[in-house]
Scaffold this active site. Structure first.
Site, PDB file in Angstrom:
ATOM      1  NE  ARG A 176     -62.536 -49.977  18.092  1.00 47.39           N
ATOM      2  CZ  ARG A 176     -62.884 -49.915  19.368  1.00 47.39           C
ATOM      3  NH1 ARG A 176     -62.296 -50.722  20.245  1.00 47.39           N
ATOM      4  NH2 ARG A 176     -63.814 -49.079  19.779  1.00 47.39           N
ATOM      5  CD  GLU A 227     -65.098 -59.069  22.895  1.00 45.36           C
ATOM      6  OE1 GLU A 227     -64.745 -57.937  23.217  1.00 45.36           O
ATOM      7  OE2 GLU A 227     -65.197 -59.447  21.722  1.00 45.36           O
ATOM      8  CE  LYS A 248     -67.774 -50.188  19.246  1.00 40.73           C
ATOM      9  NZ  LYS A 248     -68.369 -51.165  20.130  1.00 40.73           N
TER      10      LYS A 248
HETATM   11  N1  PMP Z   1     -65.688 -55.595  23.374  1.00 42.88           N
HETATM   12  C1  PMP Z   1     -66.850 -55.296  22.761  1.00 42.88           C
HETATM   13  C2  PMP Z   1     -67.613 -56.396  22.123  1.00 42.88           C
HETATM   14  C3  PMP Z   1     -67.318 -53.969  22.725  1.00 42.88           C
HETATM   15  O1  PMP Z   1     -68.469 -53.672  22.115  1.00 42.88           O
HETATM   16  C4  PMP Z   1     -66.551 -52.957  23.354  1.00 42.88           C
HETATM   17  C5  PMP Z   1     -67.047 -51.536  23.336  1.00 42.88           C
HETATM   18  N2  PMP Z   1     -66.564 -50.834  22.237  1.00 42.88           N
HETATM   19  C6  PMP Z   1     -65.338 -53.317  23.972  1.00 42.88           C
HETATM   20  C7  PMP Z   1     -64.946 -54.647  23.968  1.00 42.88           C
HETATM   21  C8  PMP Z   1     -64.456 -52.282  24.593  1.00 42.88           C
HETATM   22  O2  PMP Z   1     -63.860 -51.473  23.622  1.00 42.88           O
HETATM   23  P1  PMP Z   1     -63.502 -49.965  23.935  1.00 42.88           P
HETATM   24  O3  PMP Z   1     -62.667 -49.977  25.161  1.00 42.88           O
HETATM   25  O4  PMP Z   1     -62.770 -49.492  22.742  1.00 42.88           O
HETATM   26  O5  PMP Z   1     -64.780 -49.248  24.147  1.00 42.88           O
END
Ligand code: PMP
Length: 316
Positions: A60, A198, A162
């Site tokens: 990622r 989200e 991210k």
């Molecule tokens: N959406 C956002 C905006 C996030 O910051 C995160 C945390 N990383 C997630 C979703 C969930 O991603 P992950 O399961 O990889 O932690």
């Protein structure tokens, strides 16, 4: 780890946690060239430590770095650096069932730029911190509010990677929501203003008649590693899972809603408020579906059940 643009990353060194020096015209400070990851290390009952899918975070970061015009370490370099950092901080990994060690790799433009341009030099640093539950509610249900004016991501923007700026974009809506007593904000798409995206730091799932739905990945939501893992766990447990557009109205007809993320793991949602209308789910804790998925995922992460998916990496 450091890299001059166009070159490759060199092996880094372990340093005591503390302040770092940055030039005032560093790319990260001026033009937002910052990208991070979040993953966790869990202590097993035999004392060994497990990482959960670190190569997914490496991949990622690679995709994100490409979008942000940054070079990235190889998957092997990333995973080796994470392992070395965790091993050097072994004593901070909490005992089984008492939390985990949160690992934060941060890639940033540390070279200097004045006009808008990618920085000429990059640094990847990794720091760690023991953590417990993300929300103050613990594993009790959280209360979300749907935001319909402020958006965290636009089509063609950087919402799907991210990068640090995405988090700056959520601070205002999140602060207002928290001041009103909500745990966090659920964002809508900014074109139709009706499809779920989200939460500020986690992905969302909606359950209706035992069918689990989650917004599809289309560049404006983060492709969560927990999201991907929960989809696989749910399918392996016989659930039907749909990745599709999920309309905000569906919240009012859902049996159960839950969030997933590295920090939140699986968090049940107890209520959602949209334009002043509130819908509640369950009795303040997990619903049947989220409970089952949480149990399987956390047992896997802690090494309490056989890892048939080959998701965990054991450190000795
Ligand atoms: N959406 C956002 C905006 C996030 O910051 C995160 C945390 N990383 C997630 C979703 C969930 O991603 P992950 O399961 O990889 O932690």
């Amino acid at each position: 780890m450091k890299c001059v643009r166009g070159g490759s990353f060199s092996k880094g060194e372990l340093q005591r946690f503390g302040n770092i020096e940055l030039n005032p015209s560093a790319g990260v400070l001026n033009y937002g060239q910052g990208l991070f990851e979040g993953l966790k290390a869990y202590r097993k009952v035999d004392g060994n430590i497990l990482l959960f899918r670190p190569e997914e975070n490496a991949l990622r970061m690679k995709i994100g770095a490409e979008r942000m015009c940054m070079p990235s370490p190889t998957v092997e370099q990333f995973v080796e650096a994470v392992k070395a950092t965790v091993l050097a901080n072994k004593r901070w990994v909490p005992p089984p069932g008492k939390g985990s060690l949160y690992i934060r790799p941060l890639l940033m433009g540390t070279g200097t730029v004045l006009g808008v341009a990618p920085a000429p030099e990059y640094t990847l640093l990794i720091y760690v911190s023991p953590v417990g539950n993300y929300f103050k509610e613990g594993v009790a249900a959280i209360n979300l509010v749907v935001e319909h004016e402020l958006h965290r991501a636009t089509p063609g923007g950087t919402g799907g990677v991210k990068t640090i700026g995405n988090y700056a974009a959520v601070l205002k809506a999140q602060s207002i929501a928290k001041a009103k007593g909500y745990s966090d904000v659920l964002y809508l798409d900014c074109v139709h203003k009706k499809y779920l995206e989200e939460v500020s730091s986690c992905n969302i799932f909606v359950v209706k008649d035992n069918v689990i739905s989650t917004p599809s990945i289309k560049g404006t939501i983060l492709p969560g590693i927990t999201r991907k893992s929960i989809i696989d766990v749910a399918r392996s447990q016989g659930f039907q899972v749909e990745e599709r557009l999920v309309a905000v109205d569906e919240l009012f007809d859902a049996d159960e809603v839950f969030c997933t993320g590295t920090a939140v793991v699986v968090s049940p949602v107890g209520s959602i408020t949209y334009k002043g209308k509130r819908v509640s789910y369950g009795e303040g804790g997990f619903g049947a579906v989220s409970q089952q998925l949480y149990t399987v995922l956390t047992r896997l992460q802690m090494g309490l059940i056989e890892d048939k998916m080959n998701w965990t990496v054991e450190l000795k």
